[in-house]
Design a protein around this motif. Sequence first.
Motif, mmCIF file in Angstrom:
data_model
loop_
_atom_site.group_PDB
_atom_site.id
_atom_site.type_symbol
_atom_site.label_atom_id
_atom_site.label_comp_id
_atom_site.label_asym_id
_atom_site.label_seq_id
_atom_site.Cartn_x
_atom_site.Cartn_y
_atom_site.Cartn_z
ATOM 1 N N VAL A 108 2.497 2.111 -6.644
ATOM 2 C CA VAL A 108 2.171 1.808 -5.101
ATOM 3 C C VAL A 108 2.425 0.208 -5.279
ATOM 4 O O VAL A 108 2.040 -0.520 -6.218
ATOM 5 C CB VAL A 108 0.737 1.883 -4.926
ATOM 6 C CG1 VAL A 108 0.256 1.371 -3.782
ATOM 7 C CG2 VAL A 108 0.267 3.473 -4.904
ATOM 8 N N ILE A 109 3.196 -0.308 -4.091
ATOM 9 C CA ILE A 109 3.230 -1.655 -4.057
ATOM 10 C C ILE A 109 1.754 -2.496 -3.780
ATOM 11 O O ILE A 109 1.105 -2.152 -2.423
ATOM 12 C CB ILE A 109 4.297 -2.049 -3.060
ATOM 13 C CG1 ILE A 109 5.585 -1.442 -3.449
ATOM 14 C CG2 ILE A 109 4.584 -3.396 -2.857
ATOM 15 C CD1 ILE A 109 6.737 -1.545 -2.364
ATOM 16 N N GLN A 110 1.325 -2.928 -4.438
ATOM 17 C CA GLN A 110 0.142 -3.463 -4.130
ATOM 18 C C GLN A 110 0.078 -4.990 -3.529
ATOM 19 O O GLN A 110 -0.656 -5.477 -2.678
ATOM 20 C CB GLN A 110 -0.890 -3.936 -5.583
ATOM 21 C CG GLN A 110 -0.886 -2.572 -6.201
ATOM 22 C CD GLN A 110 -1.609 -2.581 -7.597
ATOM 23 O OE1 GLN A 110 -1.821 -3.966 -8.032
ATOM 24 N NE2 GLN A 110 -2.719 -1.634 -7.891
ATOM 25 N N GLY A 166 0.820 -1.334 0.066
ATOM 26 C CA GLY A 166 0.175 0.142 -0.049
ATOM 27 C C GLY A 166 0.952 1.339 0.086
ATOM 28 O O GLY A 166 0.374 2.568 -0.066
ATOM 29 N N LYS A 167 2.291 1.113 0.168
ATOM 30 C CA LYS A 167 2.883 2.243 0.078
ATOM 31 C C LYS A 167 3.361 2.895 -1.347
ATOM 32 O O LYS A 167 3.401 2.141 -2.338
ATOM 33 C CB LYS A 167 4.304 2.060 0.859
ATOM 34 C CG LYS A 167 4.197 1.909 2.407
ATOM 35 C CD LYS A 167 5.358 1.917 3.260
ATOM 36 C CE LYS A 167 5.318 1.860 4.591
ATOM 37 N NZ LYS A 167 6.304 2.160 5.493
ATOM 38 N N LYS A 172 10.493 8.187 -5.113
ATOM 39 C CA LYS A 172 11.485 8.183 -5.774
ATOM 40 C C LYS A 172 12.548 6.853 -5.819
ATOM 41 O O LYS A 172 12.188 6.337 -4.637
ATOM 42 C CB LYS A 172 12.368 9.238 -5.510
ATOM 43 C CG LYS A 172 12.923 9.639 -4.668
ATOM 44 C CD LYS A 172 13.980 10.827 -4.443
ATOM 45 C CE LYS A 172 14.778 10.896 -2.948
ATOM 46 N NZ LYS A 172 15.477 12.033 -2.891
ATOM 47 N N VAL A 173 13.208 6.600 -6.521
ATOM 48 C CA VAL A 173 14.130 5.534 -6.461
ATOM 49 C C VAL A 173 15.774 5.983 -6.860
ATOM 50 O O VAL A 173 15.775 6.626 -7.821
ATOM 51 C CB VAL A 173 13.668 4.371 -7.400
ATOM 52 C CG1 VAL A 173 14.771 3.115 -7.104
ATOM 53 C CG2 VAL A 173 12.236 3.811 -7.081
ATOM 54 N N PHE A 199 14.594 2.729 -2.280
ATOM 55 C CA PHE A 199 12.995 2.904 -2.775
ATOM 56 C C PHE A 199 12.526 3.925 -1.570
ATOM 57 O O PHE A 199 12.118 3.456 -0.467
ATOM 58 C CB PHE A 199 12.352 1.760 -2.839
ATOM 59 C CG PHE A 199 12.683 0.680 -3.692
ATOM 60 C CD1 PHE A 199 12.139 0.683 -5.244
ATOM 61 C CD2 PHE A 199 13.733 -0.323 -3.306
ATOM 62 C CE1 PHE A 199 12.895 -0.365 -5.973
ATOM 63 C CE2 PHE A 199 14.495 -1.205 -4.391
ATOM 64 C CZ PHE A 199 13.821 -1.249 -5.675
ATOM 65 N N PHE A 200 12.222 5.028 -2.128
ATOM 66 C CA PHE A 200 11.674 6.058 -1.012
ATOM 67 C C PHE A 200 10.161 6.222 -1.022
ATOM 68 O O PHE A 200 9.687 6.339 -2.267
ATOM 69 C CB PHE A 200 12.315 7.456 -1.241
ATOM 70 C CG PHE A 200 13.804 7.462 -1.212
ATOM 71 C CD1 PHE A 200 14.329 8.216 0.252
ATOM 72 C CD2 PHE A 200 14.500 7.266 -1.987
ATOM 73 C CE1 PHE A 200 15.721 8.229 0.486
ATOM 74 C CE2 PHE A 200 16.019 7.410 -1.855
ATOM 75 C CZ PHE A 200 16.581 7.739 -0.661
ATOM 76 N N PHE A 201 9.388 6.099 -0.050
ATOM 77 C CA PHE A 201 8.121 6.057 0.119
ATOM 78 C C PHE A 201 7.742 7.590 0.564
ATOM 79 O O PHE A 201 8.287 8.346 1.002
ATOM 80 C CB PHE A 201 7.449 5.208 0.923
ATOM 81 C CG PHE A 201 7.696 3.499 0.533
ATOM 82 C CD1 PHE A 201 7.344 3.123 -0.505
ATOM 83 C CD2 PHE A 201 8.608 2.711 1.327
ATOM 84 C CE1 PHE A 201 7.553 1.735 -0.898
ATOM 85 C CE2 PHE A 201 8.895 1.641 1.197
ATOM 86 C CZ PHE A 201 8.392 1.078 -0.123
ATOM 87 N N GLU A 202 6.501 7.859 0.169
ATOM 88 C CA GLU A 202 5.610 9.034 0.541
ATOM 89 C C GLU A 202 5.481 9.382 1.892
ATOM 90 O O GLU A 202 5.468 10.410 2.551
ATOM 91 C CB GLU A 202 4.684 9.300 -0.001
ATOM 92 C CG GLU A 202 4.661 9.590 -1.781
ATOM 93 C CD GLU A 202 3.359 9.759 -2.462
ATOM 94 O OE1 GLU A 202 2.322 9.490 -1.822
ATOM 95 O OE2 GLU A 202 3.301 10.338 -3.606
ATOM 96 N N ASP A 203 5.746 8.357 2.950
ATOM 97 C CA ASP A 203 5.368 8.401 4.222
ATOM 98 C C ASP A 203 6.856 8.507 4.894
ATOM 99 O O ASP A 203 7.023 8.563 6.007
ATOM 100 C CB ASP A 203 4.644 7.244 4.795
ATOM 101 C CG ASP A 203 5.394 6.073 4.614
ATOM 102 O OD1 ASP A 203 6.443 5.977 4.014
ATOM 103 O OD2 ASP A 203 4.998 4.742 5.165
ATOM 104 N N ASP A 204 7.934 8.881 4.278
ATOM 105 C CA ASP A 204 9.238 9.012 4.766
ATOM 106 C C ASP A 204 10.132 7.953 5.181
ATOM 107 O O ASP A 204 11.064 7.820 5.790
ATOM 108 C CB ASP A 204 9.270 9.984 5.837
ATOM 109 C CG ASP A 204 8.774 11.611 5.376
ATOM 110 O OD1 ASP A 204 9.166 11.972 4.152
ATOM 111 O OD2 ASP A 204 8.034 12.089 6.269
ATOM 112 N N THR A 205 9.373 6.548 4.956
ATOM 113 C CA THR A 205 10.278 5.431 5.252
ATOM 114 C C THR A 205 10.638 5.067 3.912
ATOM 115 O O THR A 205 10.554 5.752 2.860
ATOM 116 C CB THR A 205 9.465 4.391 5.515
ATOM 117 O OG1 THR A 205 8.342 3.708 4.419
ATOM 118 C CG2 THR A 205 8.649 4.645 6.977
#
Length: 278
Positions: free
Chosen positions: A51-53, A20-21, A25-26, A97-103
Amino acid sequence: MPELPEVETVRKTLEEMVIGKRLEKVLVSWPKIIKKPDDTEMFCLLLGGQVIQKIGRRGKFLIFYLNDYSLVSHLRMEGKYEVVKEEPPDKHTHVRFFFEDDTELRYRDVRKFGTMHLFEKGEEMKSLPLKQLGPEPVGDASFTPEYLYGVFQKTTRNIKAVLLDQCVIAGLGNIYVDEALFKAGIRPDIRASTLDKDQTISLSKQITDTIAAAISKGGSSVRSYVNGAGDKGSYQLELSVYGREGEPCRRCGSDIEKTVTAGRGTRYCPTCQPVSYL
């Protein structure tokens, strides 16, 4: 290493952390890991906003299913994934792999042998490296004693070489081949074509049972393997022959021996795996 049980455990743990994240950017610092596309900048561009499904597995390969793409990843000898937040990367971190939630999901690989292929969704099973893989040893109706017996009768290779062939069985490696052959009482260096149907039935069952048991224990941490959460597996505590050369067999007490078969270090019990049918 890692083999099917370890990769399956990584899959399960990563699913709990990244499903769901959305990717912001990568960054790739070791371009040789990226095998498809051959343009690393395009690889990073295509993944932005995806989004990783779900996360799947085929043999020893992880499959990250995104909105439009499937990312096929092979860990090879030392590859690892980890989810972090605000931690500086070390020199062995090669894909971020950077997610929008800062993880951030990081791929670390000391030996840099791992690979990544990015396909349009639905094309991954039709293309290399996945399309060449044989049946799975667990949960695959096409993996049967009849299938194995047919393969064995058409080759002059030794049984260990056949079982290590990913085109024959997807996901087996050195650890679990040695373990399954021990449990079936079969020497690793015999010609596969000499196995009769009863031996093949026994071997088929031991392969399935061994892999299932290893999955239930989180795999074997015999070197540096940890799952996506950084935890070790525990099946190494139950290994009968792998890594136990010179130690007494748990079944008969004879010393476990080590040789080289199919180009790999191979452990077996000379008493429980007799040479009478070589």
